[in-house]
Design an enzyme around this catalytic site. Structure first.
Site, PDB file in Angstrom:
ATOM      1  N   LYS A 166      19.323   9.892  40.849  1.00 51.05           N
ATOM      2  CA  LYS A 166      18.243  11.056  40.408  1.00 51.05           C
ATOM      3  C   LYS A 166      16.992  11.045  41.179  1.00 51.05           C
ATOM      4  CE  LYS A 166      14.646  12.863  38.196  1.00 51.05           C
ATOM      5  NZ  LYS A 166      12.996  12.817  38.628  1.00 51.05           N
ATOM      6  N   GLU A 169      11.075  13.724  42.471  1.00 47.98           N
ATOM      7  CA  GLU A 169      10.481  15.221  42.631  1.00 47.98           C
ATOM      8  C   GLU A 169       9.717  15.146  43.644  1.00 47.98           C
ATOM      9  OE1 GLU A 169       8.716  13.806  38.638  1.00 47.98           O
ATOM     10  OE2 GLU A 169      10.526  13.935  39.614  1.00 47.98           O
ATOM     11  N   GLY A 221       9.233   2.466  38.909  1.00 48.36           N
ATOM     12  CA  GLY A 221       8.380   3.454  38.652  1.00 48.36           C
ATOM     13  C   GLY A 221       7.287   2.708  37.815  1.00 48.36           C
ATOM     14  N   SER A 222       6.657   3.828  36.815  1.00 50.36           N
ATOM     15  CA  SER A 222       5.536   3.458  35.913  1.00 50.36           C
ATOM     16  C   SER A 222       6.123   2.856  34.733  1.00 50.36           C
ATOM     17  CB  SER A 222       4.662   4.744  35.687  1.00 50.36           C
ATOM     18  OG  SER A 222       5.736   5.660  34.930  1.00 50.36           O
ATOM     19  N   GLY A 225       6.821   5.618  32.313  1.00 52.10           N
ATOM     20  CA  GLY A 225       8.384   6.279  32.622  1.00 52.10           C
ATOM     21  C   GLY A 225       9.583   5.358  32.164  1.00 52.10           C
ATOM     22  N   GLU A 245      11.819  -1.756  37.267  1.00 49.77           N
ATOM     23  CA  GLU A 245      10.782  -2.514  37.847  1.00 49.77           C
ATOM     24  C   GLU A 245       9.436  -1.641  37.808  1.00 49.77           C
ATOM     25  OE1 GLU A 245       8.223  -2.419  40.986  1.00 49.77           O
ATOM     26  OE2 GLU A 245       9.806  -2.542  42.462  1.00 49.77           O
ATOM     27  N   CYS A 282       3.660  -1.340  44.326  1.00 55.12           N
ATOM     28  CA  CYS A 282       3.953  -1.946  43.057  1.00 55.12           C
ATOM     29  C   CYS A 282       3.339  -3.461  43.314  1.00 55.12           C
ATOM     30  CB  CYS A 282       5.159  -2.260  42.637  1.00 55.12           C
ATOM     31  SG  CYS A 282       6.426  -2.798  43.898  1.00 55.12           S
ATOM     32  N   GLU A 371      -3.359  -1.869  35.713  1.00 53.95           N
ATOM     33  CA  GLU A 371      -2.829  -1.145  37.188  1.00 53.95           C
ATOM     34  C   GLU A 371      -3.568   0.056  37.162  1.00 53.95           C
ATOM     35  OE1 GLU A 371       1.015  -0.751  39.496  1.00 53.95           O
ATOM     36  OE2 GLU A 371       0.987  -0.141  37.615  1.00 53.95           O
TER      37      GLU A 371
END
Length: 505
Positions: A166, A169, A221-222, A225, A245, A282, A371
């Site tokens: 995926k 964006e 990602g976050s 998410g 992660e 990260c 974070e």
């Protein structure tokens, strides 16, 4: 049907890409092709699979100029950084080719039938086999190394799993170019259609993780998410592995001895680490524990001087810019927090101003130890080891922890080392965590909420995520994988409890 835009973060301007968001039918057809491809890939040997990975690396290299230029226009990361990232991406594809050829990742084990202290034992043979089609979510901050041709993709293909990515964006054109390169290499190498594919759009991503043909998901990602995708996966009638992660504050500790010995080096190094890539790593150190000593003051002076010399930085997209601005302002306004330094500002696009905040260790709590994705670090001032250890005990785990020690004090800091080990997956000594080497020994992960798995997402052993153990009992030789048959084999394996290497059986 809407088309995706490509946005230049340096200017904030967008262009049409001509790429349409994938429909539900698109996702279903793509996942179905991956399922069909898996049936064929299972029959290919390891040498063929290794050659496929090398062919993909070669194709990316051949298209380097176009890929890097496009990625730069979509991320603002600069061609020097992106050339290095593409080199890393190709390196990890070739490393996984080596992993596949070497073969120890299979954990091949043979226990011949015979008598034991427990009685008669049947013939048992075990090794790891591929799971099936894998969904991979591209990351915003690494458009190459953690996106379409990134580490998750390389590990899954190495395991023998087709991959559906995926695309993120923030860089649709880069994703399209990389996907085309991988597909071309796969086709030229004789791989079945569906071995690698790319889908676009958030709705496509949601449908993908719930598709019955998908057997595992890799995500970088976050935390938000990741939780959203995990919720979708848990709604499946057959929940599948989700390797996320996610996030972390990545504490960095400077002892009094280290500060006294090399304050300038530590202060300037910390500035370079937390502003590297505009703080969009990260592994960025978000908390720095500095002693209230003359050496500690010198560390801060060097840090402030370095940050004030950093110009405005460009973030990847408007969402990251807005979240960073809100998060930085929230932290700066908290009781006990003060601003030590600010850097320059960007005149246009998705600009961010580097910031250094500070607070006393006694006042550190969950509202501060969060974070903030972007170029910001919070310096936590501590007076003694008790205050330091108390503060560390209040932290959530992260991917990394970093410790700067004096030249002769390592042996005497067991309690501090244990404290940092509990809140991290990798402990960095006298350096900075924002480099993650791709190697056999690397571990990129940590306790929740930094990840939700015990496996690494970088390095040779990340292949383990896309494999499952399988045992054959009393099987005829003809039905066994080549790696489990009697006689010489080309992989390490344990036979009747004894580890054997190729050529020594």
């Amino acid at each position: 049907m809407s088309h995706l835009l490509s946005t230049n973060p340096r200017t904030g301007t967008s262009i049409e890409t001509g790429i349409q968001q994938s429909t539900a039918d698109d996702v279903d057809a793509t996942a179905a092709r991956a399922r069909v491809a898996f049936a064929e890939l299972e029959g290919r040997d390891r040498a063929w699979r290794a050659a496929l990975l090398r062919a993909m690396a070669d194709e990316l290299e051949a298209r380097r100029a176009e890929i890097v230029a496009t990625a730069d226009s979509e991320t603002g990361l600069g061609e020097t950084r992106l050339n290095g990232e593409l080199t890393r991406t190709c390196f990890q594809l070739r490393l996984f080719a080596d992993v596949v050829v070497e073969g120890s990742y299979l954990e091949a084990t043979v226990d011949h039938a015979g008598d034991t202290a427990m009685g008669s034992r049947p013939d048992l043979r075990r090794m790891l086999i591929p799971l099936g089609p894998v969904a991979v979510f591209g990351a915003s901050n690494f458009p190459l190394a953690f996106s379409v041709p990134g580490g998750d993709t390389a590990a899954a293909l190495a395991a023998g799993c087709p991959v559906v990515v995926k695309a993120h964006e923030s860089h649709p054109l880069t994703s399209q170019l990389c996907g085309a390169a991988l597909e071309a290499a796969a086709s030229e190498h004789g791989a079945p259609a569906g071995t690698i594919a790319v889908v676009y759009g958030r709705e496509a991503g949601a449908r993908l993780v719930q598709h019955p043909d998908i057997t595992a998901v890799g995500f970088t990602g976050s935390l938000g998410g990741g939780k959203a995708l995990l919720d979708l996966i848990n709604q499946r009638p057959d929940p599948i592995p989700f390797y996320g992660e996610l996030s972390g504050i990545n504490p960095l500790v400077v002892t009094a001895a280290a500060a006294a010995e090399r304050a300038q080096e530590i202060g300037s190094g910390l500035a370079g680490s937390f502003t590297l890539g505009a703080g969009q790593f990260c592994t960025k150190p978000g908390l720095a524990f500095v002693p209230r000593t003359d050496g500690g003051e010198a560390v801060l002076a060097a840090l402030v001087s370095a940050v004030e010399g950093v110009g405005g930085q460009v973030l990847l997209n408007s969402g990251i810019r807005d979240n960073f601005a809100a998060g930085a302002d929230r932290l700066a306004a908290l009781p006990g927090v003060s601003t030590l330094a600010v850097g320059g500002t960007a005149d246009a696009g998705f600009g961010a101003q580097p910031r250094v905040l500070t607070i006393d260790a006694a006042e550190l709590d969950d509202s501060i130890a969060q974070e903030c994705f972007g170029p910001l670090v919070v310096v936590v001032r501590y007076g003694d080891d008790k205050e330091l250890l108390d503060a560390l005990s209040r932290l959530e785990p992260s991917l990394t922890a970093t410790l700067h020690l004096g030249a002769e004090e390592a042996a005497g800091r067991t309690e501090l080392l244990d404290s940092l080990r509990k809140v991290s997956g990798r402990l960095v000594f006298d350096g900075y965590p924002t480099g993650v080497a791709v190697s056999w020994a690397q571990h990129h992960g940590g306790p929740w909420p930094s990840t939700n798995a015990i496996h690494t997402s970088v390095g040779a052993t990340s292949i383990r995520r896309f494999l499952r153990p399988y045992a054959w009992q009393g099987a005829p030789q003809a039905v066994l994988p080549a790696e489990l048959r009697d006689g010489p084999v080309d992989v390490p394996r344990r036979v009747d409890g004894v580890l054997t290497l190729p050529g020594n059986e």
